[in-house]
Design a protein around this motif. Structure first.
Motif, PDB file in Angstrom:
ATOM      1  N   THR A 157       0.863  -1.178   0.000  1.00 53.51           N
ATOM      2  CA  THR A 157       0.000   0.000   0.000  1.00 53.51           C
ATOM      3  C   THR A 157       0.896   1.222   0.000  1.00 53.51           C
ATOM      4  O   THR A 157       1.867   1.282   0.759  1.00 53.51           O
ATOM      5  CB  THR A 157      -0.886   0.015   1.266  1.00 53.51           C
ATOM      6  OG1 THR A 157      -1.642  -1.194   1.299  1.00 53.51           O
ATOM      7  CG2 THR A 157      -1.818   1.201   1.262  1.00 53.51           C
ATOM      8  N   TYR A 158       0.563   2.178  -0.841  1.00 53.09           N
ATOM      9  CA  TYR A 158       1.301   3.437  -0.915  1.00 53.09           C
ATOM     10  C   TYR A 158       0.425   4.501  -0.302  1.00 53.09           C
ATOM     11  O   TYR A 158      -0.740   4.636  -0.664  1.00 53.09           O
ATOM     12  CB  TYR A 158       1.619   3.754  -2.373  1.00 53.09           C
ATOM     13  CG  TYR A 158       2.293   5.075  -2.613  1.00 53.09           C
ATOM     14  CD1 TYR A 158       3.456   5.418  -1.950  1.00 53.09           C
ATOM     15  CD2 TYR A 158       1.769   5.987  -3.522  1.00 53.09           C
ATOM     16  CE1 TYR A 158       4.092   6.628  -2.180  1.00 53.09           C
ATOM     17  CE2 TYR A 158       2.398   7.189  -3.763  1.00 53.09           C
ATOM     18  CZ  TYR A 158       3.551   7.505  -3.095  1.00 53.09           C
ATOM     19  OH  TYR A 158       4.175   8.705  -3.328  1.00 53.09           O
ATOM     20  N   ASP A 159       0.956   5.271   0.642  1.00 54.08           N
ATOM     21  CA  ASP A 159       0.108   6.216   1.375  1.00 54.08           C
ATOM     22  C   ASP A 159       0.212   7.662   0.906  1.00 54.08           C
ATOM     23  O   ASP A 159      -0.340   8.545   1.528  1.00 54.08           O
ATOM     24  CB  ASP A 159       0.368   6.133   2.874  1.00 54.08           C
ATOM     25  CG  ASP A 159       1.671   6.774   3.302  1.00 54.08           C
ATOM     26  OD1 ASP A 159       2.440   7.240   2.451  1.00 54.08           O
ATOM     27  OD2 ASP A 159       1.910   6.818   4.514  1.00 54.08           O
ATOM     28  N   TYR A 160       0.896   7.932  -0.199  1.00 55.00           N
ATOM     29  CA  TYR A 160       1.032   9.280  -0.756  1.00 55.00           C
ATOM     30  C   TYR A 160       1.781  10.243   0.157  1.00 55.00           C
ATOM     31  O   TYR A 160       1.838  11.415  -0.101  1.00 55.00           O
ATOM     32  CB  TYR A 160      -0.327   9.873  -1.155  1.00 55.00           C
ATOM     33  CG  TYR A 160      -1.022   9.026  -2.177  1.00 55.00           C
ATOM     34  CD1 TYR A 160      -0.634   9.042  -3.500  1.00 55.00           C
ATOM     35  CD2 TYR A 160      -2.043   8.170  -1.800  1.00 55.00           C
ATOM     36  CE1 TYR A 160      -1.252   8.240  -4.442  1.00 55.00           C
ATOM     37  CE2 TYR A 160      -2.676   7.364  -2.733  1.00 55.00           C
ATOM     38  CZ  TYR A 160      -2.273   7.409  -4.052  1.00 55.00           C
ATOM     39  OH  TYR A 160      -2.882   6.608  -4.968  1.00 55.00           O
ATOM     40  N   PHE A 161       2.304   9.744   1.242  1.00 51.89           N
ATOM     41  CA  PHE A 161       3.166  10.548   2.111  1.00 51.89           C
ATOM     42  C   PHE A 161       4.571   9.960   2.089  1.00 51.89           C
ATOM     43  O   PHE A 161       5.284   9.979   3.083  1.00 51.89           O
ATOM     44  CB  PHE A 161       2.616  10.610   3.540  1.00 51.89           C
ATOM     45  CG  PHE A 161       1.335  11.351   3.625  1.00 51.89           C
ATOM     46  CD1 PHE A 161       1.302  12.733   3.531  1.00 51.89           C
ATOM     47  CD2 PHE A 161       0.144  10.660   3.781  1.00 51.89           C
ATOM     48  CE1 PHE A 161       0.102  13.412   3.604  1.00 51.89           C
ATOM     49  CE2 PHE A 161      -1.060  11.344   3.858  1.00 51.89           C
ATOM     50  CZ  PHE A 161      -1.083  12.721   3.762  1.00 51.89           C
ATOM     51  N   ARG A 192       5.402   0.811  -4.865  1.00 51.46           N
ATOM     52  CA  ARG A 192       4.392   1.804  -5.275  1.00 51.46           C
ATOM     53  C   ARG A 192       3.647   1.340  -6.513  1.00 51.46           C
ATOM     54  O   ARG A 192       2.437   1.504  -6.621  1.00 51.46           O
ATOM     55  CB  ARG A 192       5.041   3.158  -5.568  1.00 51.46           C
ATOM     56  CG  ARG A 192       5.402   3.924  -4.337  1.00 51.46           C
ATOM     57  CD  ARG A 192       5.764   5.355  -4.628  1.00 51.46           C
ATOM     58  NE  ARG A 192       6.629   5.486  -5.795  1.00 51.46           N
ATOM     59  CZ  ARG A 192       6.765   6.604  -6.494  1.00 51.46           C
ATOM     60  NH1 ARG A 192       6.121   7.681  -6.153  1.00 51.46           N
ATOM     61  NH2 ARG A 192       7.575   6.658  -7.516  1.00 51.46           N
ATOM     62  N   ALA A 193       4.356   0.749  -7.459  1.00 48.00           N
ATOM     63  CA  ALA A 193       3.735   0.320  -8.706  1.00 48.00           C
ATOM     64  C   ALA A 193       2.903  -0.946  -8.546  1.00 48.00           C
ATOM     65  O   ALA A 193       2.038  -1.218  -9.380  1.00 48.00           O
ATOM     66  CB  ALA A 193       4.810   0.107  -9.771  1.00 48.00           C
ATOM     67  N   SER A 194       3.127  -1.713  -7.485  1.00 51.42           N
ATOM     68  CA  SER A 194       2.459  -3.011  -7.334  1.00 51.42           C
ATOM     69  C   SER A 194       0.941  -2.882  -7.228  1.00 51.42           C
ATOM     70  O   SER A 194       0.228  -3.804  -7.618  1.00 51.42           O
ATOM     71  CB  SER A 194       3.001  -3.754  -6.113  1.00 51.42           C
ATOM     72  OG  SER A 194       2.602  -3.132  -4.913  1.00 51.42           O
TER      73      SER A 194
END
Length: 101
Positions: A25-29, A93-95
């Motif tokens: 999971t990418y949290d944009y932070f 991030r791409a996953s």
């Protein structure tokens, strides 16, 4: 610089993520998170204003809930560890992306 054990673990994380075995999971932070059956990992990217560089921090939690963290900066003597951390960060991030092909 990462200890050899951590370097091998990160390399395995990259391979398993690229194979679609580990969801992140990418949290944009500027952080990515992975929770598996017997561990969790978080990789944070940030600016280190004190040293005027960028850094990655790997935070690892084992099955017994022990917490460990390892840091590598863009100023590291062995820049290969920094590039390995960046590869994991970008792969993670791409996953989660849904691409049309």
């Amino acid at each position: 610089m990462f200890p050899d054990k951590i370097r091998r673990f990160i390399s395995e994380l990259v391979q398993r993520t690229e194979a679609g075995e580990l969801p992140w999971t990418y949290d944009y932070f500027d952080a990515v998170f992975c929770t598996a059956k017997n561990f969790s990992a978080r990789l944070l990217f940030s600016q280190n204003s004190r040293e005027s560089c960028t850094q990655f921090v790997l935070v690892y939690r084992d099955a017994e809930d022990n917490l460990y963290d390892f840091c590598v900066t863009s100023l590291a003597n062995d820049i290969a560890d920094y590039h390995l951390a960046k590869q994991l960060f970008d792969t993670a991030r791409a996953s989660g992306m849904a691409l049309p092909f």
